[in-house]
Design an enzyme around this catalytic site. Sequence first.
Site, mmCIF file in Angstrom:
data_model
loop_
_atom_site.group_PDB
_atom_site.id
_atom_site.type_symbol
_atom_site.label_atom_id
_atom_site.label_comp_id
_atom_site.label_asym_id
_atom_site.label_seq_id
_atom_site.Cartn_x
_atom_site.Cartn_y
_atom_site.Cartn_z
ATOM 1 N N ASP A 33 -46.307 -19.516 29.219
ATOM 2 C CA ASP A 33 -47.538 -20.069 28.628
ATOM 3 C C ASP A 33 -48.713 -19.652 29.513
ATOM 4 O O ASP A 33 -48.609 -19.659 30.741
ATOM 5 C CB ASP A 33 -47.431 -21.604 28.577
ATOM 6 C CG ASP A 33 -48.445 -22.237 27.635
ATOM 7 O OD1 ASP A 33 -48.032 -22.890 26.671
ATOM 8 O OD2 ASP A 33 -49.668 -22.074 27.877
ATOM 9 N N THR A 125 -46.615 -21.272 9.778
ATOM 10 C CA THR A 125 -47.236 -22.478 9.219
ATOM 11 C C THR A 125 -47.290 -22.411 7.699
ATOM 12 O O THR A 125 -47.378 -21.319 7.113
ATOM 13 C CB THR A 125 -48.664 -22.623 9.799
ATOM 14 O OG1 THR A 125 -49.407 -23.518 8.986
ATOM 15 C CG2 THR A 125 -49.425 -21.300 9.812
ATOM 16 N N ASP A 126 -47.311 -23.581 7.063
ATOM 17 C CA ASP A 126 -47.488 -23.635 5.603
ATOM 18 C C ASP A 126 -48.853 -23.095 5.189
ATOM 19 O O ASP A 126 -49.060 -22.753 4.018
ATOM 20 C CB ASP A 126 -47.292 -25.072 5.080
ATOM 21 C CG ASP A 126 -48.292 -26.089 5.615
ATOM 22 O OD1 ASP A 126 -49.020 -25.763 6.581
ATOM 23 O OD2 ASP A 126 -48.354 -27.214 5.077
ATOM 24 N N GLU A 127 -49.785 -23.026 6.149
ATOM 25 C CA GLU A 127 -51.144 -22.603 5.793
ATOM 26 C C GLU A 127 -51.202 -21.141 5.339
ATOM 27 O O GLU A 127 -52.184 -20.722 4.746
ATOM 28 C CB GLU A 127 -52.101 -22.832 6.967
ATOM 29 C CG GLU A 127 -52.182 -24.298 7.352
ATOM 30 C CD GLU A 127 -53.418 -24.636 8.182
ATOM 31 O OE1 GLU A 127 -54.420 -23.905 8.105
ATOM 32 O OE2 GLU A 127 -53.354 -25.642 8.914
ATOM 33 N N TYR A 151 -57.480 -18.454 11.209
ATOM 34 C CA TYR A 151 -56.219 -18.921 11.824
ATOM 35 C C TYR A 151 -55.033 -18.567 10.935
ATOM 36 O O TYR A 151 -54.084 -17.905 11.365
ATOM 37 C CB TYR A 151 -56.265 -20.443 12.062
ATOM 38 C CG TYR A 151 -54.909 -21.066 12.256
ATOM 39 C CD1 TYR A 151 -54.173 -20.819 13.413
ATOM 40 C CD2 TYR A 151 -54.334 -21.892 11.276
ATOM 41 C CE1 TYR A 151 -52.897 -21.376 13.589
ATOM 42 C CE2 TYR A 151 -53.069 -22.451 11.454
ATOM 43 C CZ TYR A 151 -52.353 -22.195 12.608
ATOM 44 O OH TYR A 151 -51.102 -22.735 12.774
ATOM 45 N N LYS A 155 -51.842 -15.864 11.407
ATOM 46 C CA LYS A 155 -50.435 -16.279 11.379
ATOM 47 C C LYS A 155 -49.677 -15.495 10.295
ATOM 48 O O LYS A 155 -48.532 -15.097 10.494
ATOM 49 C CB LYS A 155 -50.315 -17.789 11.120
ATOM 50 C CG LYS A 155 -50.871 -18.674 12.208
ATOM 51 C CD LYS A 155 -50.133 -18.605 13.525
ATOM 52 C CE LYS A 155 -48.741 -19.175 13.457
ATOM 53 N NZ LYS A 155 -48.083 -19.165 14.815
HETATM 54 N N1 LIG Z 1 -49.600 -28.348 15.005
HETATM 55 C C1 LIG Z 1 -49.158 -28.196 13.768
HETATM 56 O O1 LIG Z 1 -49.271 -29.115 12.947
HETATM 57 C C2 LIG Z 1 -48.478 -26.904 13.351
HETATM 58 C C3 LIG Z 1 -47.913 -26.832 12.071
HETATM 59 C C4 LIG Z 1 -47.233 -25.652 11.708
HETATM 60 C C5 LIG Z 1 -47.146 -24.613 12.598
HETATM 61 N N2 LIG Z 1 -47.733 -24.697 13.830
HETATM 62 C C6 LIG Z 1 -47.585 -23.568 14.757
HETATM 63 O O2 LIG Z 1 -46.820 -24.058 15.853
HETATM 64 C C7 LIG Z 1 -47.188 -23.372 17.056
HETATM 65 C C8 LIG Z 1 -47.545 -24.383 18.115
HETATM 66 O O3 LIG Z 1 -48.607 -25.219 17.635
HETATM 67 P P1 LIG Z 1 -49.193 -26.400 18.540
HETATM 68 O O4 LIG Z 1 -49.825 -27.358 17.637
HETATM 69 O O5 LIG Z 1 -48.146 -26.840 19.489
HETATM 70 O O6 LIG Z 1 -50.311 -25.596 19.337
HETATM 71 P P2 LIG Z 1 -51.055 -25.959 20.689
HETATM 72 O O7 LIG Z 1 -52.441 -25.430 20.538
HETATM 73 O O8 LIG Z 1 -50.868 -27.398 21.038
HETATM 74 O O9 LIG Z 1 -50.277 -25.118 21.801
HETATM 75 C C9 LIG Z 1 -50.364 -23.720 21.894
HETATM 76 C C10 LIG Z 1 -49.828 -23.299 23.253
HETATM 77 O O10 LIG Z 1 -49.874 -21.867 23.309
HETATM 78 C C11 LIG Z 1 -50.418 -21.476 24.560
HETATM 79 N N3 LIG Z 1 -51.060 -20.178 24.392
HETATM 80 C C12 LIG Z 1 -52.169 -19.891 23.657
HETATM 81 N N4 LIG Z 1 -52.468 -18.588 23.760
HETATM 82 C C13 LIG Z 1 -51.516 -18.038 24.565
HETATM 83 C C14 LIG Z 1 -51.272 -16.718 25.035
HETATM 84 N N5 LIG Z 1 -52.086 -15.702 24.705
HETATM 85 N N6 LIG Z 1 -50.200 -16.496 25.839
HETATM 86 C C15 LIG Z 1 -49.386 -17.519 26.187
HETATM 87 N N7 LIG Z 1 -49.576 -18.788 25.790
HETATM 88 C C16 LIG Z 1 -50.621 -19.043 24.972
HETATM 89 C C17 LIG Z 1 -51.410 -22.575 24.922
HETATM 90 O O11 LIG Z 1 -51.678 -22.597 26.316
HETATM 91 C C18 LIG Z 1 -50.658 -23.813 24.430
HETATM 92 O O12 LIG Z 1 -49.806 -24.319 25.437
HETATM 93 C C19 LIG Z 1 -48.346 -22.455 16.662
HETATM 94 O O13 LIG Z 1 -47.823 -21.175 16.484
HETATM 95 C C20 LIG Z 1 -48.857 -23.023 15.341
HETATM 96 O O14 LIG Z 1 -49.391 -22.000 14.553
HETATM 97 C C21 LIG Z 1 -48.399 -25.828 14.226
#
Ligand SMILES: NC(=O)c1ccc[n+]([C@@H]2O[C@H](COP(=O)([O-])OP(=O)(O)OC[C@H]3O[C@@H](n4cnc5c(N)ncnc54)[C@H](O)[C@@H]3O)[C@@H](O)[C@H]2O)c1
Length: 322
Positions: A33, A125-127, A151, A155
């Site tokens: 990360d 994501t569903d988006e 975004y 994705k």
């Molecule tokens: N939160 C939701 O409701 C949701 C729903 C569906 C899918 N997702 C997907 O799930 C995944 C995680 O989502 P989340 O809500 O935990 O996100 P988040 O923003 O809480 O966490 C993202 C993490 O990625 C790290 N990161 C960002 N850019 C980086 C890079 N270039 N190199 C290494 N690390 C990097 C950040 O430091 C962070 O720890 C994403 O891919 C998101 O698209 C999220």
Amino acid sequence: MTILVTGGAGFIGSNFIFYMMKKYPDYRIVCLDSLTYAGNINTLKPITDSPMFRFVKADITDTAAVDKVFCEEKPDTVVNFAAESHVDRSIISPALFTYTNTIGTQVLADVCIKHNTPHFHQISTDEVYGDTAADKGCCTENAPLCPSNPYSASKAAADLLVLAYHRTYGLPVTVSRCTNNYGPYQHTEKLIPLMTVKALGGLPLPVYGDGSNIRNWLYVADHCSAVDMIIHHGKSGEIYNISGGEDMSNIDIVKLILSILGKDSSLIRFTADRKGHDRRYCIDSSKIRNELGWKPTVAFDDGIRQTVDWYKENRKWWNNNI
Ligand SMILES: NC(=O)c1ccc[n+]([C@@H]2O[C@H](COP(=O)([O-])OP(=O)(O)OC[C@H]3O[C@@H](n4cnc5c(N)ncnc54)[C@H](O)[C@@H]3O)[C@@H](O)[C@H]2O)c1
């Protein structure tokens, strides 16, 4: 078994690491990360001393850094959670989203090919399916991709890249597309934590438009169990939709949080709508339920109360986040 979890200092990634370390104490988990504003190293404190865990601060767009981790750890499975994840920020800074979410995924896939990594799982994501009108039913995995904002477009591009790598280079991949998650350790910029911490402070609660946008909400542990099933039993080259049973409008969620906290709805402030705001998402998750036997276990009414309680009891965690 060694699993490389990218983005594991963020919301879902950290929950996934905790879930996997508890369920599979003999697995080695390596978290990569870059600790953007969204990553919180303190979240991982309870496990940093475990001999089965390693944290590496690195960027998924940095090929040399990613390659070094693969040389050292030889992961059996890579689960890519790392992403820029906040739609509002993508509207202001789209290039960062394209770079991290799309190029970063490509770098990981390239390094997987170089090292013959047995499995790459892309968290999507569903988006990516875009706005789904109420009379259009729900999207299966074969529905066309129609993202509405930078975004979701980044994705969708990442999904297409990893699926193309599967066909062209034979990279063993799976993709999962999940609905909105909620639960502990989510950044306070997102709807449920934002409304909870504002309400706790007696501050106005900003709600986009008229608040009637509908989302499906899944407790984060249920997302983790779905990814666990896919990485162990999913079929290479396949996409799996993941959704819970609860569709809620934003305004109903805000009112529910206020009522759990015993606060008045006069704190609600309607604001100008988000640009390109999708009205509704709806995905059909019968494939993962029928083929892998997955189902969600946490009802929204229980999960939301647990989540609100968690934010009440963990002010130190989110105060550091603001
Ligand atoms: N939160 C939701 O409701 C949701 C729903 C569906 C899918 N997702 C997907 O799930 C995944 C995680 O989502 P989340 O809500 O935990 O996100 P988040 O923003 O809480 O966490 C993202 C993490 O990625 C790290 N990161 C960002 N850019 C980086 C890079 N270039 N190199 C290494 N690390 C990097 C950040 O430091 C962070 O720890 C994403 O891919 C998101 O698209 C999220």
